[in-house]
Write an enzyme that holds these catalytic residues in place. Structure first.
Site, PDB file in Angstrom:
ATOM      1  N   TYR A  30       0.832  -1.199   0.000  1.00 21.46           N
ATOM      2  CA  TYR A  30       0.000   0.000   0.000  1.00 21.46           C
ATOM      3  C   TYR A  30       0.873   1.258   0.000  1.00 21.46           C
ATOM      4  O   TYR A  30       0.686   2.166  -0.807  1.00 21.46           O
ATOM      5  CB  TYR A  30      -0.918  -0.026   1.217  1.00 21.46           C
ATOM      6  CG  TYR A  30      -1.781   1.196   1.390  1.00 21.46           C
ATOM      7  CD1 TYR A  30      -2.930   1.376   0.612  1.00 21.46           C
ATOM      8  CD2 TYR A  30      -1.477   2.163   2.344  1.00 21.46           C
ATOM      9  CE1 TYR A  30      -3.741   2.489   0.774  1.00 21.46           C
ATOM     10  CE2 TYR A  30      -2.275   3.286   2.513  1.00 21.46           C
ATOM     11  CZ  TYR A  30      -3.414   3.440   1.729  1.00 21.46           C
ATOM     12  OH  TYR A  30      -4.210   4.542   1.901  1.00 21.46           O
ATOM     13  N   LYS A  38       1.283   4.404  -2.733  1.00 15.23           N
ATOM     14  CA  LYS A  38       0.962   5.783  -2.358  1.00 15.23           C
ATOM     15  C   LYS A  38       2.179   6.694  -2.530  1.00 15.23           C
ATOM     16  O   LYS A  38       2.055   7.857  -2.914  1.00 15.23           O
ATOM     17  CB  LYS A  38       0.435   5.828  -0.928  1.00 15.23           C
ATOM     18  CG  LYS A  38      -0.919   5.132  -0.759  1.00 15.23           C
ATOM     19  CD  LYS A  38      -1.983   5.737  -1.666  1.00 15.23           C
ATOM     20  CE  LYS A  38      -3.344   5.115  -1.452  1.00 15.23           C
ATOM     21  NZ  LYS A  38      -4.402   5.745  -2.289  1.00 15.23           N
ATOM     22  N   THR A  66     -13.625   5.616   7.652  1.00 18.97           N
ATOM     23  CA  THR A  66     -14.241   5.007   6.473  1.00 18.97           C
ATOM     24  C   THR A  66     -14.629   3.565   6.786  1.00 18.97           C
ATOM     25  O   THR A  66     -14.430   3.084   7.891  1.00 18.97           O
ATOM     26  CB  THR A  66     -13.266   5.023   5.286  1.00 18.97           C
ATOM     27  OG1 THR A  66     -12.107   4.235   5.636  1.00 18.97           O
ATOM     28  CG2 THR A  66     -12.820   6.444   4.959  1.00 18.97           C
TER      29      THR A  66
END
Length: 250
Positions: A157, A161, A192
């Site tokens: 991840y 990014k 979220t």
């Protein structure tokens, strides 16, 4: 509704939930016509319904950002419908459960690269030519505080990014003289669906890790995106705006 972006057309990927959905709603509140894109049909349609219910104008286009043909079709449909593209927020992304980098499978690595990094590149690849036709536009990519601060267990991840951050800076330089501004926002822990799936203990730890003492809300990121796309940010390009409650300055 306001008139900050009245008469503008805004495209948002990952608009079915979280930051993407909040950004689509924020663009609509600012007066823009919104094109909401997502792989999830029902949730994307719900975003459009909420915009329309509030008096805004919106269109949903089912899109997998990892596929060039679908991203090209998304931008073409936007242009065919509205004749212009003024703002874009490339928010679509994925993240896997925490895992040491040596335990990450090749499939998971490829999934992160294809959706997060390649997907952002494909969006830029087709959004920029549309904006060049009108010699103006503003794009905001979605990175993460993980692009500059190490988080154990999220190497795939973080790598994507960090790549988005570098990609944004290169694109900003290439198109600055063409009237197109390209920036990136890097959120910290945000409330979220992903965070909601965590245990209360983990959420408490994340909140405590941020100097402000809480996690962020999707709307707080969305407002920053809208600002970056507005005239108020007309001299801002190539910028990484950290929206992380002070996490990265510790």
């Amino acid at each position: 509704m306001t008139d900050r972006l009245s008469g503008k057309v805004a495209l948002v990927t990952g608009a079915s939930s979280g930051i993407g959905q909040a950004t689509a709603l924020a663009f609509a509140r600012a007066g823009a016509k919104v094109v909401a894109a997502s792989r999830r049909d029902a949730e994307g349609q719900e975003t459009v319904r909420r915009i329309q219910e509030a008096g805004g104008e919106a269109l949903f286009i089912k899109t997998d950002v990892s596929k060039a043909s679908e991203v090209e079709a998304l931008v073409n449909k936007t242009m065919d419908t509205y004749g212009r593209l003024d703002c874009a927020c490339n928010s679509a992304g994925v993240i896997s459960a925490s895992s040491l980098l040596t335990d990450v499978s090749e499939d998971e690595w490829d999934r992160h690269i294809n959706v997060n990094l390649k997907g952002t590149w494909l969006c830029l690849k087709y959004e920029i030519p549309a904006m060049l036709k009108q010699k103006s536009g503003a794009i905001v990519n979605l990175a993460s505080a993980a692009s500059i601060v190490a988080f154990a267990g999220y190497a795939a991840y973080a790598a994507t990014k960090g790549g988005i951050l570098a990609l944004t800076r290169s694109a900003a330089i290439e198109y600055a003289k063409s009237g197109i501004r390209i920036n990136v926002v890097s959120p910290g822990s945000i409330n979220t669906d992903m965070l909601n799936s965590a245990t209360e203990d983990i959420v408490s730890q994340l909140a405590a890790a941020h100097p402000v003492g809480r996690v962020g809300e999707p709307e707080e990121v969305a407002e920053a995106v809208v600002w970056l796309c507005s005239k108020a940010a007309s001299f801002v390009t190539g910028h990484n705006m950290l929206i992380d409650g002070g996490y990265s300055v510790q």
